[in-house]
Design a protein around this motif. Sequence first.
Motif, mmCIF file in Angstrom:
data_model
loop_
_atom_site.group_PDB
_atom_site.id
_atom_site.type_symbol
_atom_site.label_atom_id
_atom_site.label_comp_id
_atom_site.label_asym_id
_atom_site.label_seq_id
_atom_site.Cartn_x
_atom_site.Cartn_y
_atom_site.Cartn_z
ATOM 1 N N MET A 52 0.845 -1.203 0.000
ATOM 2 C CA MET A 52 0.000 0.000 0.000
ATOM 3 C C MET A 52 0.873 1.243 0.000
ATOM 4 O O MET A 52 1.853 1.329 0.749
ATOM 5 C CB MET A 52 -0.915 0.002 1.233
ATOM 6 N N VAL A 53 0.543 2.197 -0.836
ATOM 7 C CA VAL A 53 1.285 3.445 -0.949
ATOM 8 C C VAL A 53 0.478 4.559 -0.290
ATOM 9 O O VAL A 53 -0.697 4.760 -0.619
ATOM 10 C CB VAL A 53 1.556 3.778 -2.429
ATOM 11 N N THR A 54 1.080 5.281 0.614
ATOM 12 C CA THR A 54 0.358 6.326 1.341
ATOM 13 C C THR A 54 0.590 7.728 0.786
ATOM 14 O O THR A 54 -0.089 8.667 1.189
ATOM 15 C CB THR A 54 0.765 6.315 2.826
ATOM 16 N N ALA A 55 1.562 7.879 -0.134
ATOM 17 C CA ALA A 55 1.825 9.192 -0.717
ATOM 18 C C ALA A 55 2.608 9.013 -2.016
ATOM 19 O O ALA A 55 3.304 8.014 -2.207
ATOM 20 C CB ALA A 55 2.606 10.071 0.251
ATOM 21 N N TYR A 56 2.485 9.958 -2.899
ATOM 22 C CA TYR A 56 3.289 9.971 -4.121
ATOM 23 C C TYR A 56 3.444 11.415 -4.588
ATOM 24 O O TYR A 56 2.832 12.339 -4.036
ATOM 25 C CB TYR A 56 2.677 9.087 -5.210
ATOM 26 N N THR A 57 4.261 11.592 -5.622
ATOM 27 C CA THR A 57 4.586 12.925 -6.116
ATOM 28 C C THR A 57 4.184 13.067 -7.571
ATOM 29 O O THR A 57 4.415 12.181 -8.387
ATOM 30 C CB THR A 57 6.104 13.192 -5.978
ATOM 31 N N ASN A 58 3.596 14.186 -7.893
ATOM 32 C CA ASN A 58 3.300 14.537 -9.282
ATOM 33 C C ASN A 58 4.431 15.353 -9.875
ATOM 34 O O ASN A 58 5.094 16.091 -9.144
ATOM 35 C CB ASN A 58 1.995 15.338 -9.363
ATOM 36 N N PRO A 59 4.683 15.210 -11.176
ATOM 37 C CA PRO A 59 3.952 14.449 -12.176
ATOM 38 C C PRO A 59 4.267 12.951 -12.124
ATOM 39 O O PRO A 59 5.337 12.555 -11.665
ATOM 40 C CB PRO A 59 4.439 15.035 -13.507
ATOM 41 N N ILE A 60 3.350 12.139 -12.655
ATOM 42 C CA ILE A 60 3.635 10.714 -12.782
ATOM 43 C C ILE A 60 4.353 10.413 -14.097
ATOM 44 O O ILE A 60 5.000 9.376 -14.234
ATOM 45 C CB ILE A 60 2.357 9.866 -12.653
ATOM 46 N N LEU A 61 4.211 11.298 -15.079
ATOM 47 C CA LEU A 61 5.016 11.261 -16.302
ATOM 48 C C LEU A 61 5.630 12.635 -16.467
ATOM 49 O O LEU A 61 4.916 13.637 -16.600
ATOM 50 C CB LEU A 61 4.171 10.915 -17.526
ATOM 51 N N ARG A 62 6.972 12.683 -16.481
ATOM 52 C CA ARG A 62 7.689 13.947 -16.405
ATOM 53 C C ARG A 62 8.200 14.359 -17.785
ATOM 54 O O ARG A 62 8.479 13.543 -18.637
ATOM 55 C CB ARG A 62 8.827 13.821 -15.396
ATOM 56 N N GLY A 63 8.332 15.658 -17.968
ATOM 57 C CA GLY A 63 8.659 16.160 -19.283
ATOM 58 C C GLY A 63 7.404 16.269 -20.130
ATOM 59 O O GLY A 63 6.282 16.074 -19.642
ATOM 60 N N MET A 64 7.567 16.566 -21.395
ATOM 61 C CA MET A 64 6.435 16.856 -22.278
ATOM 62 C C MET A 64 5.526 15.636 -22.457
ATOM 63 O O MET A 64 5.752 14.779 -23.297
ATOM 64 C CB MET A 64 6.949 17.317 -23.642
ATOM 65 N N HIS A 65 4.474 15.569 -21.640
ATOM 66 C CA HIS A 65 3.444 14.532 -21.746
ATOM 67 C C HIS A 65 2.081 15.186 -21.510
ATOM 68 O O HIS A 65 1.447 14.981 -20.471
ATOM 69 C CB HIS A 65 3.676 13.411 -20.734
ATOM 70 N N PRO A 66 1.612 15.988 -22.480
ATOM 71 C CA PRO A 66 0.355 16.713 -22.265
ATOM 72 C C PRO A 66 -0.878 15.897 -22.636
ATOM 73 O O PRO A 66 -0.781 14.810 -23.205
ATOM 74 C CB PRO A 66 0.508 17.909 -23.210
ATOM 75 N N ASP A 67 -2.045 16.454 -22.290
ATOM 76 C CA ASP A 67 -3.343 15.912 -22.708
ATOM 77 C C ASP A 67 -3.498 14.432 -22.380
ATOM 78 O O ASP A 67 -3.818 13.616 -23.262
ATOM 79 C CB ASP A 67 -3.547 16.128 -24.211
ATOM 80 N N PRO A 68 -3.291 14.037 -21.129
ATOM 81 C CA PRO A 68 -3.329 12.596 -20.817
ATOM 82 C C PRO A 68 -4.734 12.021 -20.897
ATOM 83 O O PRO A 68 -5.724 12.673 -20.553
ATOM 84 C CB PRO A 68 -2.806 12.545 -19.375
ATOM 85 N N SER A 69 -4.792 10.776 -21.358
ATOM 86 C CA SER A 69 -6.039 10.010 -21.345
ATOM 87 C C SER A 69 -5.673 8.579 -20.981
ATOM 88 O O SER A 69 -4.696 8.035 -21.499
ATOM 89 C CB SER A 69 -6.720 10.064 -22.712
ATOM 90 N N ILE A 70 -6.447 7.978 -20.070
ATOM 91 C CA ILE A 70 -6.121 6.661 -19.532
ATOM 92 C C ILE A 70 -7.314 5.727 -19.662
ATOM 93 O O ILE A 70 -8.460 6.124 -19.425
ATOM 94 C CB ILE A 70 -5.692 6.757 -18.049
ATOM 95 N N VAL A 71 -7.026 4.468 -20.025
ATOM 96 C CA VAL A 71 -8.049 3.428 -20.033
ATOM 97 C C VAL A 71 -7.459 2.187 -19.375
ATOM 98 O O VAL A 71 -6.255 1.926 -19.493
ATOM 99 C CB VAL A 71 -8.522 3.122 -21.477
ATOM 100 N N ARG A 72 -8.298 1.435 -18.662
ATOM 101 C CA ARG A 72 -7.852 0.194 -18.019
ATOM 102 C C ARG A 72 -8.405 -0.994 -18.787
ATOM 103 O O ARG A 72 -9.596 -1.037 -19.118
ATOM 104 C CB ARG A 72 -8.327 0.140 -16.565
#
Length: 511
Positions: free
Chosen positions: A1-21
């Motif tokens: 279990m993770v209790t904290a994390y840091t943004n960004p999750i993808l660093r550098g030029m990664h705009p307009d994210p869209s995610i599907v599982r």
Amino acid sequence: MVTAYTNPILRGMHPDPSIVRVADTFYLVNSTFEYYPGISLSKSTDLLNWTPVNSVITKKSQADLTQAKSNEGIFAVCIRYFNNAFYVITTNFAEFKSFIIRGVLTDTGEIHWDDERITLNIQGIDPDLYFENGRTYVEFTGYIDDKGTKAIQQAEINLIDGSILHGPKVISYGTGGRDIEGPHIIKKDHTYYLLTAEGGTGIGHMITIFKSSSLWGPFNDSEQINPLFTNRDRANEPLQNIGHADLFQDQQNWWLTCLGTRPANVGFTQITNLGRETLLYPVNWDSTWPKVYTGVPNQNVDLTNFPQHAAALAQPQIKTSFVDTFATKHLSPEWLSLRNSLGTDLSLTPGSLTLKGRDFSLSQAATPAFLGIRQTEQQEHFKVWLDPTKTIINSGKIGIASLINNDHYAAILLQKKQGKYQVLRYQKVADLEFTDILGETTELPITLELINQPATKTFQVKTTNQEFSFTTSSLHFSNEAIAALNTGDIQGIYAIGAARLVINKAERTSN
């Protein structure tokens, strides 16, 4: 279990994210504009650690980027999964065509994308896909009059040939913020939600949301809900320009991914060299409207009050460097060229990469012999190890360069003159171009290096006994310099004319 994390999750030029599982794997797409291959694709099983995989667009039949100007090309991207297939929808601004590309999972876990696209007869950008009852709907942003009024429109399409079956129809004008864009339709508890971005991709950027009992609207909000998520009035936050979001689910929780920037504080100003990056936040959607995290887009995300989200994150976030020793016959998907493939001018052998020079320069809307990776931190070191036994300069030039567009870049280059190697500083800032001779050496260098700092960039050439360098302002490579926020800095190797550059290793490390 993770209790904290840091943004960004993808660093550098990664705009307009869209995610599907799909099953236990998440797939994330990002816009790539004039860079090639088009539409970057990453996957993850834990949401925090992402592996870049082969990009979606690798053929002209999918999208022709050869005429893309800087900050044009592949605009906002959306990925969805329907009837055992992936569907990615986007706009190529260079052709001003919106289209869909279909992909299927292979037995090896890779996605095979169709060579041909499904072209849509819509006049707009930022398209979204929504599937229901076997039907396909596209939402997009576009002008609706000759006064520059924008609105979110919707059409039902034929998924086979892209023809419009119904619409387009305006479904939202937004809250009144400028440049309403980035629509996504989400259905929850028999209610349709329209997620949008407003305010322009800058300091006024914000995420807004509306709902309706009907897919065709009317979509309404409430006085208390919008903006749903923004830092437009929080200049002290390290993340800015929050917008263009997508809502998605893991096995039981809702999440929001969106873009944001990490400006560097330089004196009394803020400058953006990294471009727009991908962020992630937990969502509480127990009532009518979703609540994103604490309401504030923080860089450090504390999951103490989100125990179910914390339990879903099985692996801690690991920050990794980029090191490429070219051990495989395939180029790492992190490498990018401009507008098209480098073809036979780029080759790999075990332990080395060869780049042959071209007559095109970075100033041209063409495909120069440039191969780069994203700058991912304000303090970062990019370094390549030259193979002097195989590198040939002849009448050309070799070196490394950093650019944000074809009018704002710099390079440290070597050219051969009368049996010696001249080390050159070449830089372009808007319509100003200049070349300085930094010195001469009798041997090819061992390393070529770029040291990125918040305020400066230092380019270095190191031979066995000598070192040549120059330093320039990071402001010249910033979004502020070009008055656009689409792209970020790309750093890489560069060869001009009758030259052959061979490297054995490339590395990107944060300071």
